[in-house]
Design a protein around this motif. Sequence first.
Motif, PDB file in Angstrom:
ATOM      1  N   ASP A  40     -11.281  48.288  21.704  1.00  0.00           N
ATOM      2  CA  ASP A  40     -10.902  49.097  22.860  1.00  0.00           C
ATOM      3  C   ASP A  40     -11.405  50.510  22.601  1.00  0.00           C
ATOM      4  O   ASP A  40     -10.745  51.328  21.951  1.00  0.00           O
ATOM      5  N   ASN A  41     -12.606  50.790  23.095  1.00  0.00           N
ATOM      6  CA  ASN A  41     -13.308  52.009  22.709  1.00  0.00           C
ATOM      7  C   ASN A  41     -12.669  53.275  23.257  1.00  0.00           C
ATOM      8  O   ASN A  41     -12.744  54.329  22.626  1.00  0.00           O
ATOM      9  N   ARG A  88     -14.709  41.952  10.313  1.00  0.00           N
ATOM     10  CA  ARG A  88     -14.493  40.512  10.112  1.00  0.00           C
ATOM     11  C   ARG A  88     -13.962  39.881  11.392  1.00  0.00           C
ATOM     12  O   ARG A  88     -14.371  38.783  11.776  1.00  0.00           O
ATOM     13  N   GLU A  89     -13.041  40.592  12.050  1.00  0.00           N
ATOM     14  CA  GLU A  89     -12.454  40.065  13.282  1.00  0.00           C
ATOM     15  C   GLU A  89     -13.440  40.136  14.447  1.00  0.00           C
ATOM     16  O   GLU A  89     -13.475  39.253  15.306  1.00  0.00           O
ATOM     17  N   LEU A  90     -14.248  41.199  14.486  1.00  0.00           N
ATOM     18  CA  LEU A  90     -15.255  41.315  15.537  1.00  0.00           C
ATOM     19  C   LEU A  90     -16.279  40.195  15.399  1.00  0.00           C
ATOM     20  O   LEU A  90     -16.666  39.557  16.388  1.00  0.00           O
ATOM     21  N   VAL A 144     -11.457  35.587  27.036  1.00  0.00           N
ATOM     22  CA  VAL A 144     -11.636  37.030  27.203  1.00  0.00           C
ATOM     23  C   VAL A 144     -10.285  37.642  27.555  1.00  0.00           C
ATOM     24  O   VAL A 144      -9.354  36.936  27.935  1.00  0.00           O
ATOM     25  N   ASN A 145     -10.167  38.955  27.376  1.00  0.00           N
ATOM     26  CA  ASN A 145      -8.908  39.619  27.746  1.00  0.00           C
ATOM     27  C   ASN A 145      -9.134  40.880  28.577  1.00  0.00           C
ATOM     28  O   ASN A 145      -8.226  41.672  28.760  1.00  0.00           O
ATOM     29  N   LEU A 159     -10.687  44.127  20.783  1.00  0.00           N
ATOM     30  CA  LEU A 159      -9.854  44.049  19.594  1.00  0.00           C
ATOM     31  C   LEU A 159      -9.183  45.390  19.327  1.00  0.00           C
ATOM     32  O   LEU A 159      -9.592  46.419  19.860  1.00  0.00           O
ATOM     33  N   GLU A 160      -8.185  45.387  18.467  1.00  0.00           N
ATOM     34  CA  GLU A 160      -7.433  46.588  18.140  1.00  0.00           C
ATOM     35  C   GLU A 160      -8.064  47.331  16.965  1.00  0.00           C
ATOM     36  O   GLU A 160      -8.753  46.748  16.128  1.00  0.00           O
ATOM     37  N   SER A 161      -7.792  48.623  16.881  1.00  0.00           N
ATOM     38  CA  SER A 161      -8.261  49.469  15.779  1.00  0.00           C
ATOM     39  C   SER A 161      -7.074  50.237  15.205  1.00  0.00           C
ATOM     40  O   SER A 161      -6.003  50.292  15.819  1.00  0.00           O
TER      41      SER A 161
END
Length: 367
Positions: free
Chosen positions: A140-141, A302-304, A323-324, A341-343
Amino acid sequence: MLKAVAGAGVLALGIGLAGCAGDRTGAGSGDSQEAGGTIGVAMPTQQSERWIADGNNVKSQLEELGYQVDLQYANDDIPTQVSQIENMITTGAKALIIASIDGTTLTDVLQQAKDANIPVIAYDRLINGTENVDYYTTFDNYKVGVQQATSLLTGLGVLDASGKETGAAGPFNVELFAGSPDDNNATFFWKGAIDTLQPYLDKGTLVVPSGQTEFGQAAILRWLPETAQKRMENILTVIGGTKLNGVLSPYDGLSIGIISALTSGGYSASDLPVITGQDAEVGSIKSIIAGEQYSTIFKDTRELAKQAVTMVDDIRKGEEPEVNDTETYDNGEKVVPSYLLESTIVTKDNYKEILVDSGYYSESDLG
């Protein structure tokens, strides 16, 4: 407007919305329900350890599922990346995972991919100006930019560890850096950061001594550390003896260049401003441990990689990838179905828990 749309993407995390790859399964007649074959993986550069990790993670995870992998790095040269992708198409790749150098330069080569019935996954960087990109996986940029600005405010003491305002009025002198203007993500990082900082700029808690507050002034082409270092040196010349309290940096490589300029300009390690970053690169984690860089944003590659690989595997098996987000990432020709994905903000206080305990790095990597 961007903030509201991105926020909707965050709220949608964890909810599987249907995307559509149409008939582009990358499989020939009779094998549409089978995995296997060669997957082309195009990465932008080996000059950043982050992209090396991405390439290795994607390759190893695809190979674990029985795929062959054609992994190529273009070292930030656009014609080289185009040529590499053309070769992947010619040699029969069943799908393409592409982290573009410039997301506006692949229109023609992706038409070739469509003509060959090869599905395309945009990896971390959105591919713009073409309908021929099937899915996008990234973080989520916008939120990454919010996290960078939040960590800057925390480091300055404007916010406490829980995110509450402390009442510190400043003024704190800060300078702003942005990413590469040809990388779609850079504008999301910038927008998230500026939306977060703007109230404090408006009331004078934060001041930008150089006056350079526009994206075009702050942008660093190709994310090059040496370019960031030169810009920081120029800023120091412009602002003279004004003491800097903070620097918004959107990437660890830029942060290293900024620190070099500051130390050459008279700052000691003990009085460097609060400096942010992104990607949790080894050099910057060491810098954080040493008390030089203040923070970075950890995006677990790794998750990406896992998400991109899962998308390819689903497509090869004739299934629709999860997709989300189906609203945020408009590439000018279509809204690309995406998985965000989360950061995580990383500082000296939590790097062991986030990076070492999770197995992303070992203690010896950071020693």
